[in-house]
Scaffold this motif. Structure first.
Motif, mmCIF file in Angstrom:
data_model
loop_
_atom_site.group_PDB
_atom_site.id
_atom_site.type_symbol
_atom_site.label_atom_id
_atom_site.label_comp_id
_atom_site.label_asym_id
_atom_site.label_seq_id
_atom_site.Cartn_x
_atom_site.Cartn_y
_atom_site.Cartn_z
ATOM 1 N N LEU A 30 0.829 -1.201 0.000
ATOM 2 C CA LEU A 30 0.000 0.000 0.000
ATOM 3 C C LEU A 30 0.862 1.249 0.000
ATOM 4 O O LEU A 30 1.949 1.282 0.572
ATOM 5 C CB LEU A 30 -0.905 0.025 1.232
ATOM 6 N N VAL A 31 0.366 2.281 -0.638
ATOM 7 C CA VAL A 31 0.987 3.602 -0.633
ATOM 8 C C VAL A 31 0.118 4.471 0.265
ATOM 9 O O VAL A 31 -1.087 4.601 0.038
ATOM 10 C CB VAL A 31 1.052 4.191 -2.059
ATOM 11 N N THR A 32 0.710 5.050 1.288
ATOM 12 C CA THR A 32 -0.060 5.870 2.220
ATOM 13 C C THR A 32 -0.039 7.329 1.783
ATOM 14 O O THR A 32 0.763 7.730 0.939
ATOM 15 C CB THR A 32 0.523 5.777 3.643
ATOM 16 N N LEU A 33 -0.912 8.104 2.366
ATOM 17 C CA LEU A 33 -0.983 9.534 2.071
ATOM 18 C C LEU A 33 0.323 10.221 2.433
ATOM 19 O O LEU A 33 0.801 11.081 1.693
ATOM 20 C CB LEU A 33 -2.140 10.180 2.837
ATOM 21 N N GLU A 34 0.922 9.822 3.527
ATOM 22 C CA GLU A 34 2.171 10.443 3.955
ATOM 23 C C GLU A 34 3.278 10.218 2.920
ATOM 24 O O GLU A 34 4.032 11.135 2.595
ATOM 25 C CB GLU A 34 2.586 9.890 5.309
ATOM 26 N N ARG A 48 -4.205 15.987 2.164
ATOM 27 C CA ARG A 48 -5.495 15.441 2.598
ATOM 28 C C ARG A 48 -6.637 16.357 2.181
ATOM 29 O O ARG A 48 -7.672 15.907 1.682
ATOM 30 C CB ARG A 48 -5.463 15.262 4.113
ATOM 31 N N MET A 49 -6.437 17.658 2.344
ATOM 32 C CA MET A 49 -7.459 18.635 1.971
ATOM 33 C C MET A 49 -7.727 18.585 0.463
ATOM 34 O O MET A 49 -8.873 18.569 0.024
ATOM 35 C CB MET A 49 -7.012 20.042 2.373
ATOM 36 N N VAL A 50 -6.666 18.525 -0.325
ATOM 37 C CA VAL A 50 -6.809 18.466 -1.781
ATOM 38 C C VAL A 50 -7.533 17.193 -2.199
ATOM 39 O O VAL A 50 -8.426 17.212 -3.060
ATOM 40 C CB VAL A 50 -5.423 18.552 -2.465
ATOM 41 N N LEU A 51 -7.187 16.077 -1.579
ATOM 42 C CA LEU A 51 -7.821 14.805 -1.945
ATOM 43 C C LEU A 51 -9.294 14.775 -1.561
ATOM 44 O O LEU A 51 -10.111 14.187 -2.268
ATOM 45 C CB LEU A 51 -7.072 13.637 -1.310
ATOM 46 N N GLY A 65 -12.940 8.852 -5.381
ATOM 47 C CA GLY A 65 -14.009 8.931 -4.388
ATOM 48 C C GLY A 65 -14.624 7.585 -4.051
ATOM 49 O O GLY A 65 -15.040 7.346 -2.929
ATOM 50 N N LYS A 66 -14.648 6.679 -5.015
ATOM 51 C CA LYS A 66 -15.252 5.363 -4.781
ATOM 52 C C LYS A 66 -14.385 4.497 -3.877
ATOM 53 O O LYS A 66 -14.898 3.731 -3.070
ATOM 54 C CB LYS A 66 -15.451 4.628 -6.109
ATOM 55 N N GLU A 67 -13.066 4.609 -4.000
ATOM 56 C CA GLU A 67 -12.179 3.731 -3.254
ATOM 57 C C GLU A 67 -11.910 4.196 -1.832
ATOM 58 O O GLU A 67 -11.495 3.406 -1.002
ATOM 59 C CB GLU A 67 -10.862 3.569 -4.004
ATOM 60 N N HIS A 68 -12.127 5.468 -1.546
ATOM 61 C CA HIS A 68 -11.848 5.960 -0.194
ATOM 62 C C HIS A 68 -13.059 5.773 0.706
ATOM 63 O O HIS A 68 -14.183 6.120 0.347
ATOM 64 C CB HIS A 68 -11.458 7.430 -0.213
ATOM 65 N N VAL A 69 -12.800 5.221 1.892
ATOM 66 C CA VAL A 69 -13.843 5.037 2.895
ATOM 67 C C VAL A 69 -13.742 6.187 3.890
ATOM 68 O O VAL A 69 -12.651 6.499 4.377
ATOM 69 C CB VAL A 69 -13.662 3.687 3.628
ATOM 70 N N ALA A 70 -14.859 6.824 4.167
ATOM 71 C CA ALA A 70 -14.881 7.959 5.088
ATOM 72 C C ALA A 70 -14.346 7.551 6.460
ATOM 73 O O ALA A 70 -14.560 6.439 6.928
ATOM 74 C CB ALA A 70 -16.299 8.492 5.232
ATOM 75 N N GLN A 72 -11.433 6.833 7.342
ATOM 76 C CA GLN A 72 -10.349 5.858 7.268
ATOM 77 C C GLN A 72 -9.135 6.540 6.640
ATOM 78 O O GLN A 72 -9.279 7.475 5.862
ATOM 79 C CB GLN A 72 -10.751 4.652 6.416
ATOM 80 N N PRO A 73 -7.944 6.071 6.953
ATOM 81 C CA PRO A 73 -6.754 6.692 6.370
ATOM 82 C C PRO A 73 -6.714 6.534 4.856
ATOM 83 O O PRO A 73 -7.184 5.535 4.315
ATOM 84 C CB PRO A 73 -5.589 5.939 7.014
ATOM 85 N N TRP A 74 -6.139 7.504 4.179
ATOM 86 C CA TRP A 74 -5.970 7.425 2.738
ATOM 87 C C TRP A 74 -4.843 6.439 2.451
ATOM 88 O O TRP A 74 -3.725 6.605 2.941
ATOM 89 C CB TRP A 74 -5.603 8.784 2.164
ATOM 90 N N SER A 75 -5.114 5.427 1.659
ATOM 91 C CA SER A 75 -4.079 4.498 1.207
ATOM 92 C C SER A 75 -4.573 3.835 -0.070
ATOM 93 O O SER A 75 -5.773 3.659 -0.275
ATOM 94 C CB SER A 75 -3.754 3.461 2.276
ATOM 95 N N TRP A 76 -3.620 3.505 -0.933
ATOM 96 C CA TRP A 76 -3.951 2.926 -2.229
ATOM 97 C C TRP A 76 -3.044 1.752 -2.503
ATOM 98 O O TRP A 76 -1.891 1.727 -2.060
ATOM 99 C CB TRP A 76 -3.740 3.969 -3.331
#
Length: 96
Positions: A30-34, A48-51, A65-70, A72-76
């Motif tokens: 996984l790639v995290t937001l950080e 985070r604000m931009v995303l 928008g579909k893959e992110h769960v409210a 929850q941390p941003w990760s892909w």
């Protein structure tokens, strides 16, 4: 006078399940937001604000928008379409 003894045993404390389940062994890294913010040379808070704003633009970034769960941390997943959209959104914000 009553005695304080009972024949019923107290219930054992239930075992708490760990919410931090380890990912499956065959899952892609996984790639995290950080990590992504560091790559784009911007603070994680700004990223985070931009995303959050980009996730609302479903026509321009449909997968983000579909893959992110409210809440929850941003990760892909590495190489996912949502990760590419996140990079695009952050690059557009850095260019401004």
């Amino acid at each position: 006078m009553t005695t304080m003894t009972t024949s019923k045993k107290p219930d054992a404390a239930p075992q708490a399940k760990s919410d931090t389940a380890s990912p499956p062994k065959n899952a892609p890294p996984l790639v995290t937001l950080e990590e992504l913010a560091r790559e784009m040379k911007m603070p994680p808070r700004d990223a985070r604000m931009v995303l959050r704003l980009a996730a609302k633009q479903t026509k321009q970034y449909p997968t983000l928008g579909k893959e992110h769960v409210a809440r929850q941390p941003w990760s892909w997943a590495q190489g996912s379409k949502a990760l590419e959209e996140a990079r695009t959104a952050l690059a557009a914000a850095c260019a401004d």
